[in-house]
Design a protein around this motif. Structure first.
Motif, PDB file in Angstrom:
ATOM      1  N   UNK A 143       1.003  -1.293   0.285  1.00  0.00           N
ATOM      2  CA  UNK A 143      -0.386  -0.069   0.217  1.00  0.00           C
ATOM      3  C   UNK A 143       0.637   1.066   0.211  1.00  0.00           C
ATOM      4  N   UNK A 144       1.746   1.030   0.150  1.00  0.00           N
ATOM      5  CA  UNK A 144       2.941   2.134   0.745  1.00  0.00           C
ATOM      6  C   UNK A 144       3.171   3.058  -1.138  1.00  0.00           C
ATOM      7  N   UNK A 145       3.121   2.145  -2.327  1.00  0.00           N
ATOM      8  CA  UNK A 145       3.496   2.350  -4.002  1.00  0.00           C
ATOM      9  C   UNK A 145       2.929   3.203  -3.849  1.00  0.00           C
ATOM     10  N   UNK A 149       1.461   2.545  -9.266  1.00  0.00           N
ATOM     11  CA  UNK A 149       3.038   1.329  -9.721  1.00  0.00           C
ATOM     12  C   UNK A 149       2.861  -0.422 -10.106  1.00  0.00           C
ATOM     13  N   UNK A 150       3.980  -0.277 -10.746  1.00  0.00           N
ATOM     14  CA  UNK A 150       3.745  -1.794 -11.506  1.00  0.00           C
ATOM     15  C   UNK A 150       4.293  -2.856 -11.417  1.00  0.00           C
ATOM     16  N   UNK A 151       4.685  -2.640 -10.051  1.00  0.00           N
ATOM     17  CA  UNK A 151       5.018  -3.766  -8.930  1.00  0.00           C
ATOM     18  C   UNK A 151       3.902  -3.441  -7.575  1.00  0.00           C
ATOM     19  N   UNK A 152       2.807  -2.924  -7.488  1.00  0.00           N
ATOM     20  CA  UNK A 152       2.197  -3.097  -6.159  1.00  0.00           C
ATOM     21  C   UNK A 152       1.499  -4.175  -5.946  1.00  0.00           C
ATOM     22  N   UNK A 153       1.150  -5.281  -6.727  1.00  0.00           N
ATOM     23  CA  UNK A 153      -0.079  -6.720  -7.325  1.00  0.00           C
ATOM     24  C   UNK A 153       1.452  -7.328  -7.679  1.00  0.00           C
ATOM     25  N   UNK A 166      -2.467  -0.960  -8.690  1.00  0.00           N
ATOM     26  CA  UNK A 166      -4.000  -1.030  -8.582  1.00  0.00           C
ATOM     27  C   UNK A 166      -4.989  -0.882  -9.498  1.00  0.00           C
ATOM     28  N   UNK A 167      -4.358   0.074 -10.140  1.00  0.00           N
ATOM     29  CA  UNK A 167      -5.148   0.807 -11.947  1.00  0.00           C
ATOM     30  C   UNK A 167      -4.832  -0.203 -13.150  1.00  0.00           C
ATOM     31  N   UNK A 168      -3.923  -0.630 -12.992  1.00  0.00           N
ATOM     32  CA  UNK A 168      -4.369  -1.974 -14.066  1.00  0.00           C
ATOM     33  C   UNK A 168      -5.139  -3.110 -13.635  1.00  0.00           C
ATOM     34  N   UNK A 169      -4.930  -3.441 -12.261  1.00  0.00           N
ATOM     35  CA  UNK A 169      -5.601  -4.502 -12.070  1.00  0.00           C
ATOM     36  C   UNK A 169      -7.238  -3.843 -12.273  1.00  0.00           C
TER      37      UNK A 169
END
Length: 223
Positions: A143-145, A149-153, A166-169
Protein backbone atom coordinates in the motif's frame (compact mmCIF):
# COMPACT_ATOMS: atom_id res chain seq x y z
CA UNK A 1 -9.78 -30.12 -14.80
CA UNK A 2 -7.59 -29.08 -17.72
CA UNK A 3 -7.96 -25.50 -18.92
CA UNK A 4 -6.68 -24.09 -22.18
CA UNK A 5 -4.64 -21.04 -21.19
CA UNK A 6 -3.61 -18.65 -23.93
CA UNK A 7 -2.52 -15.05 -24.03
CA UNK A 8 -5.15 -13.09 -25.92
CA UNK A 9 -3.59 -9.64 -25.71
CA UNK A 10 -0.06 -8.80 -24.67
CA UNK A 11 0.60 -5.45 -23.05
CA UNK A 12 3.72 -3.49 -23.95
CA UNK A 13 7.05 -4.56 -22.55
CA UNK A 14 6.74 -2.36 -19.48
CA UNK A 15 3.58 -4.16 -18.40
CA UNK A 16 4.00 -7.40 -16.56
CA UNK A 17 0.54 -8.88 -16.67
CA UNK A 18 -1.19 -10.61 -19.56
CA UNK A 19 -4.77 -11.70 -19.94
CA UNK A 20 -5.65 -15.30 -19.26
CA UNK A 21 -8.14 -16.89 -21.61
CA UNK A 22 -9.92 -19.72 -19.80
CA UNK A 23 -11.88 -21.97 -22.09
CA UNK A 24 -13.70 -24.65 -20.08
CA UNK A 25 -14.84 -27.81 -21.78
CA UNK A 26 -18.14 -29.56 -21.11
CA UNK A 27 -16.31 -32.03 -18.89
CA UNK A 28 -15.06 -29.18 -16.70
CA UNK A 29 -18.63 -28.39 -15.72
CA UNK A 30 -20.32 -31.80 -15.86
CA UNK A 31 -19.35 -35.40 -15.33
CA UNK A 32 -20.02 -38.20 -17.79
CA UNK A 33 -23.51 -38.68 -16.33
CA UNK A 34 -24.40 -35.00 -16.63
CA UNK A 35 -24.02 -34.18 -12.95
CA UNK A 36 -22.08 -31.11 -11.93
CA UNK A 37 -18.55 -31.89 -10.76
CA UNK A 38 -17.79 -31.30 -7.11
CA UNK A 39 -14.39 -29.93 -5.98
CA UNK A 40 -11.83 -32.60 -5.27
CA UNK A 41 -11.01 -33.24 -1.63
CA UNK A 42 -7.33 -32.73 -2.43
CA UNK A 43 -6.52 -30.18 -5.11
CA UNK A 44 -2.92 -29.52 -4.07
CA UNK A 45 -1.69 -31.79 -6.85
CA UNK A 46 -3.00 -29.33 -9.45
CA UNK A 47 -0.10 -27.91 -11.45
CA UNK A 48 -1.06 -24.31 -10.62
CA UNK A 49 -0.67 -25.11 -6.92
CA UNK A 50 2.76 -26.70 -7.29
CA UNK A 51 5.01 -23.74 -6.53
CA UNK A 52 8.32 -24.06 -8.43
CA UNK A 53 11.70 -24.66 -6.83
CA UNK A 54 13.03 -21.56 -8.61
CA UNK A 55 11.24 -19.42 -6.02
CA UNK A 56 13.11 -18.45 -2.88
CA UNK A 57 12.61 -20.74 0.10
CA UNK A 58 10.84 -17.95 2.03
CA UNK A 59 8.43 -17.18 -0.81
CA UNK A 60 7.59 -20.83 -1.46
CA UNK A 61 7.05 -21.41 2.27
CA UNK A 62 4.71 -18.41 2.47
CA UNK A 63 2.69 -19.61 -0.52
CA UNK A 64 2.41 -23.12 0.94
CA UNK A 65 1.38 -21.80 4.37
CA UNK A 66 -1.33 -19.60 2.82
CA UNK A 67 -2.57 -22.48 0.69
CA UNK A 68 -2.77 -24.81 3.70
CA UNK A 69 -4.91 -22.24 5.52
CA UNK A 70 -7.18 -21.72 2.51
CA UNK A 71 -7.77 -25.45 2.17
CA UNK A 72 -9.43 -25.44 5.60
CA UNK A 73 -11.98 -22.85 4.42
CA UNK A 74 -15.12 -23.35 2.40
CA UNK A 75 -15.05 -21.47 -0.90
CA UNK A 76 -18.57 -20.58 -1.89
CA UNK A 77 -18.74 -19.58 -5.57
CA UNK A 78 -21.88 -17.47 -5.58
CA UNK A 79 -24.15 -17.31 -8.65
CA UNK A 80 -24.16 -14.14 -10.72
CA UNK A 81 -26.68 -11.44 -9.91
CA UNK A 82 -29.89 -11.72 -11.94
CA UNK A 83 -30.34 -8.21 -13.35
CA UNK A 84 -33.20 -9.33 -15.59
CA UNK A 85 -35.17 -10.44 -12.55
CA UNK A 86 -34.31 -7.20 -10.73
CA UNK A 87 -35.56 -5.19 -13.70
CA UNK A 88 -38.78 -7.18 -14.00
CA UNK A 89 -39.53 -6.72 -10.30
CA UNK A 90 -38.78 -3.00 -10.38
CA UNK A 91 -35.74 -3.25 -8.09
CA UNK A 92 -33.01 -2.47 -10.63
CA UNK A 93 -33.37 1.31 -10.39
CA UNK A 94 -33.35 1.21 -6.59
CA UNK A 95 -30.28 -1.04 -6.53
CA UNK A 96 -28.51 1.20 -9.03
CA UNK A 97 -28.75 4.12 -6.61
CA UNK A 98 -26.64 2.19 -4.10
CA UNK A 99 -24.12 1.08 -6.73
CA UNK A 100 -23.38 4.49 -8.24
CA UNK A 101 -21.23 7.11 -6.53
CA UNK A 102 -20.76 10.70 -7.71
CA UNK A 103 -17.56 12.46 -6.72
CA UNK A 104 -18.08 16.22 -6.46
CA UNK A 105 -15.98 19.19 -5.44
CA UNK A 106 -16.67 21.34 -2.38
CA UNK A 107 -19.16 23.43 -4.34
CA UNK A 108 -21.16 20.37 -5.45
CA UNK A 109 -19.97 20.26 -9.07
CA UNK A 110 -19.83 16.67 -10.35
CA UNK A 111 -16.28 15.64 -11.21
CA UNK A 112 -16.44 11.89 -11.60
CA UNK A 113 -19.25 9.32 -11.62
CA UNK A 114 -18.14 5.90 -10.41
CA UNK A 115 -19.77 2.95 -12.18
CA UNK A 116 -17.39 0.44 -10.61
CA UNK A 117 -19.85 -1.28 -8.27
CA UNK A 118 -22.48 -1.62 -11.00
CA UNK A 119 -19.92 -3.19 -13.35
CA UNK A 120 -18.70 -5.49 -10.60
CA UNK A 121 -22.20 -6.88 -10.05
CA UNK A 122 -22.62 -7.43 -13.81
CA UNK A 123 -19.54 -9.61 -14.20
CA UNK A 124 -20.57 -13.09 -15.28
CA UNK A 125 -17.54 -15.30 -15.93
CA UNK A 126 -16.58 -18.90 -15.11
CA UNK A 127 -14.94 -19.27 -11.68
CA UNK A 128 -12.52 -22.06 -10.83
CA UNK A 129 -11.49 -23.17 -7.37
CA UNK A 130 -7.89 -23.81 -8.43
CA UNK A 131 -7.51 -20.25 -9.72
CA UNK A 132 -8.98 -18.82 -6.52
CA UNK A 133 -6.66 -20.89 -4.34
CA UNK A 134 -3.61 -20.00 -6.42
CA UNK A 135 -4.38 -16.27 -6.48
CA UNK A 136 -5.21 -15.89 -2.78
CA UNK A 137 -2.28 -18.07 -1.70
CA UNK A 138 0.22 -15.93 -3.60
CA UNK A 139 -1.15 -12.38 -3.80
CA UNK A 140 0.66 -9.54 -2.06
CA UNK A 141 0.07 -5.79 -2.11
CA UNK A 142 2.28 -2.91 -1.03
CA UNK A 143 0.00 0.00 0.00
CA UNK A 144 3.00 2.34 0.22
CA UNK A 145 3.37 2.33 -3.55
CA UNK A 146 1.45 4.72 -5.84
CA UNK A 147 -1.73 3.43 -7.49
CA UNK A 148 0.00 3.39 -10.88
CA UNK A 149 3.11 1.51 -9.67
CA UNK A 150 3.32 -1.65 -11.77
CA UNK A 151 4.89 -3.65 -8.95
CA UNK A 152 2.30 -2.89 -6.26
CA UNK A 153 0.32 -6.13 -6.82
CA UNK A 154 2.20 -9.41 -7.16
CA UNK A 155 0.54 -12.80 -7.59
CA UNK A 156 0.56 -16.04 -9.54
CA UNK A 157 -2.22 -17.03 -11.92
CA UNK A 158 -2.23 -19.91 -14.35
CA UNK A 159 1.16 -21.01 -13.05
CA UNK A 160 2.79 -17.70 -14.02
CA UNK A 161 4.13 -14.97 -11.72
CA UNK A 162 2.55 -11.60 -12.53
CA UNK A 163 2.74 -7.98 -11.39
CA UNK A 164 0.48 -5.00 -11.98
CA UNK A 165 -0.63 -1.73 -10.46
CA UNK A 166 -3.86 -1.16 -8.57
CA UNK A 167 -5.27 0.76 -11.54
CA UNK A 168 -4.22 -1.92 -14.02
CA UNK A 169 -5.87 -4.64 -11.92
CA UNK A 170 -9.12 -2.64 -11.76
CA UNK A 171 -9.19 -2.09 -15.52
CA UNK A 172 -8.27 -5.69 -16.34
CA UNK A 173 -11.22 -7.07 -14.36
CA UNK A 174 -13.55 -4.47 -15.88
CA UNK A 175 -14.32 -2.27 -12.87
CA UNK A 176 -13.00 0.90 -14.52
CA UNK A 177 -12.34 1.75 -18.14
CA UNK A 178 -8.95 2.95 -19.36
CA UNK A 179 -10.47 6.33 -20.29
CA UNK A 180 -11.82 6.76 -16.77
CA UNK A 181 -8.43 6.10 -15.21
CA UNK A 182 -6.91 8.80 -17.44
CA UNK A 183 -9.35 11.42 -16.14
CA UNK A 184 -7.67 14.24 -14.19
CA UNK A 185 -10.29 13.70 -11.49
CA UNK A 186 -9.68 9.96 -11.09
CA UNK A 187 -6.82 10.26 -8.54
CA UNK A 188 -8.82 12.67 -6.35
CA UNK A 189 -11.84 10.38 -6.60
CA UNK A 190 -9.80 7.42 -5.34
CA UNK A 191 -8.24 9.52 -2.59
CA UNK A 192 -11.73 10.53 -1.45
CA UNK A 193 -12.97 6.94 -1.26
CA UNK A 194 -13.37 5.30 2.14
CA UNK A 195 -10.58 2.82 2.84
CA UNK A 196 -11.28 2.23 6.52
CA UNK A 197 -14.42 1.39 8.48
CA UNK A 198 -16.04 4.55 9.92
CA UNK A 199 -15.66 4.91 13.68
CA UNK A 200 -19.45 5.02 14.17
CA UNK A 201 -20.05 1.89 12.06
CA UNK A 202 -22.26 -0.71 13.75
CA UNK A 203 -23.03 -4.11 12.22
CA UNK A 204 -26.50 -4.37 13.76
CA UNK A 205 -27.55 -0.93 12.56
CA UNK A 206 -26.27 -1.55 9.02
CA UNK A 207 -27.84 -5.01 8.84
CA UNK A 208 -31.20 -3.64 9.99
CA UNK A 209 -31.05 -1.01 7.25
CA UNK A 210 -30.49 -3.49 4.42
CA UNK A 211 -32.47 -6.53 5.63
CA UNK A 212 -34.04 -6.24 9.05
CA UNK A 213 -33.46 -8.27 12.17
CA UNK A 214 -30.39 -8.84 14.29
CA UNK A 215 -26.96 -9.35 12.73
CA UNK A 216 -25.59 -12.81 13.50
CA UNK A 217 -22.22 -13.46 11.78
CA UNK A 218 -22.64 -17.25 11.75
CA UNK A 219 -25.93 -17.14 9.84
CA UNK A 220 -25.91 -13.79 7.98
CA UNK A 221 -26.00 -14.12 4.19
CA UNK A 222 -26.33 -11.51 1.50
CA UNK A 223 -29.51 -11.63 -0.55
Amino acid sequence: MDNDLSTRKDWDQDHRITSVDVRPTYADYYGSKGTKNQPSEDVTDHRFLQFPQTLSDATRARYSTNLSLLLTKEIDIAPSFDWELATNTGLAALIQEFLQYTHSDVSGVELFVCQGWARLFRIQEPVYREFLLEFYATVSYDPRKPLNDRTAFAFRLGGVSRECSVIELATRVGIYTADETRSVHFPTFLADCLTERPEDYNENTFWAEITGGIYTPSTARGG
